[in-house]
Motif scaffolding. Structure first.
Motif, PDB file in Angstrom:
ATOM      1  N   LEU A   1       0.841  -1.141  -0.100  1.00 28.55           N
ATOM      2  CA  LEU A   1       0.008  -0.080  -0.103  1.00 28.55           C
ATOM      3  C   LEU A   1       1.007   1.132  -0.129  1.00 28.55           C
ATOM      4  CD1 LEU A   1      -2.892  -1.068   2.659  1.00 28.55           C
ATOM      5  CD2 LEU A   1      -3.091  -0.986  -0.107  1.00 28.55           C
ATOM      6  N   VAL A   2       1.904   1.137   0.786  1.00 28.87           N
ATOM      7  CA  VAL A   2       2.753   2.456   0.950  1.00 28.87           C
ATOM      8  C   VAL A   2       3.429   2.586  -0.339  1.00 28.87           C
ATOM      9  CG1 VAL A   2       4.775   3.554   2.074  1.00 28.87           C
ATOM     10  CG2 VAL A   2       3.151   2.413   3.399  1.00 28.87           C
ATOM     11  N   SER A   3       3.708   1.551  -1.035  1.00 29.79           N
ATOM     12  CA  SER A   3       4.574   1.887  -2.432  1.00 29.79           C
ATOM     13  C   SER A   3       3.596   2.246  -3.301  1.00 29.79           C
ATOM     14  CB  SER A   3       5.410   0.503  -2.583  1.00 29.79           C
ATOM     15  OG  SER A   3       4.584  -0.571  -3.032  1.00 29.79           O
ATOM     16  N   THR A   4       2.409   1.749  -3.365  1.00 28.96           N
ATOM     17  CA  THR A   4       1.470   2.066  -4.381  1.00 28.96           C
ATOM     18  C   THR A   4       1.278   3.696  -4.425  1.00 28.96           C
ATOM     19  OG1 THR A   4       0.685  -0.121  -4.521  1.00 28.96           O
ATOM     20  CG2 THR A   4      -0.568   1.823  -5.530  1.00 28.96           C
ATOM     21  N   VAL A   5       0.955   4.306  -3.143  1.00 34.62           N
ATOM     22  CA  VAL A   5       0.606   5.496  -2.815  1.00 34.62           C
ATOM     23  C   VAL A   5       1.799   6.355  -3.330  1.00 34.62           C
ATOM     24  CG1 VAL A   5       0.250   7.071  -1.064  1.00 34.62           C
ATOM     25  CG2 VAL A   5      -0.889   5.086  -0.903  1.00 34.62           C
ATOM     26  N   LEU A   6       3.027   5.919  -3.046  1.00 28.83           N
ATOM     27  CA  LEU A   6       4.230   6.692  -3.238  1.00 28.83           C
ATOM     28  C   LEU A   6       4.571   6.824  -4.725  1.00 28.83           C
ATOM     29  CD1 LEU A   6       7.146   5.462  -0.582  1.00 28.83           C
ATOM     30  CD2 LEU A   6       6.063   7.546  -0.806  1.00 28.83           C
ATOM     31  N   SER A   7       4.345   5.785  -5.500  1.00 25.42           N
ATOM     32  CA  SER A   7       4.658   5.441  -6.767  1.00 25.42           C
ATOM     33  C   SER A   7       3.685   6.131  -7.741  1.00 25.42           C
ATOM     34  CB  SER A   7       4.823   4.167  -7.371  1.00 25.42           C
ATOM     35  OG  SER A   7       3.702   3.425  -7.141  1.00 25.42           O
ATOM     36  N   LEU A   8       2.371   6.163  -7.323  1.00 27.23           N
ATOM     37  CA  LEU A   8       1.213   6.604  -8.043  1.00 27.23           C
ATOM     38  C   LEU A   8       0.473   7.888  -7.713  1.00 27.23           C
ATOM     39  CD1 LEU A   8      -1.082   3.526  -8.410  1.00 27.23           C
ATOM     40  CD2 LEU A   8       0.878   4.354 -10.073  1.00 27.23           C
ATOM     41  N   VAL A   9       0.848   8.438  -6.617  1.00 29.81           N
ATOM     42  CA  VAL A   9       0.618   9.769  -6.173  1.00 29.81           C
ATOM     43  C   VAL A   9       1.467  10.566  -5.752  1.00 29.81           C
ATOM     44  CG1 VAL A   9      -1.007  10.984  -4.228  1.00 29.81           C
ATOM     45  CG2 VAL A   9      -1.707   8.756  -5.134  1.00 29.81           C
TER      46      VAL A   9
END
Length: 82
Positions: free
Chosen positions: A14-22
């Protein structure tokens, strides 16, 4: 026994997704806008003077060689001898 590891894996995803997409695209946009604003500001401050701009005649002039080469002989031109 596996619950803490599953929580860490899901949290990491979840953290990596938020970092990379937002976060990363937002940060890129902010830096890009700052870069453009800085370039615009310093472009206005450091614009060339009119005396630095070439005149229309100078801008379209064909540059002349600074050192002339040796004169061309008939052999250099590829012509057949007499």
């Amino acid at each position: 026994f596996m619950a803490p590891m599953a929580t860490a894996v899901i949290g990491g995803l979840l953290v990596s997704t938020v970092l990379s997409l937002v976060f990363i695209p937002s940060f890129y946009l902010i830096i890009n806008r700052l870069n453009r604003a800085t370039a615009w500001l310093f472009g206005k401050l450091a614009s060339p003077n009119e005396s630095d701009e070439p005149t229309e005649h100078e801008a379209h002039a064909v540059p002349q060689p600074t050192t002339p080469g040796p004169p061309a002989s008939r052999d250099d031109l590829g012509a057949a001898g007499p």
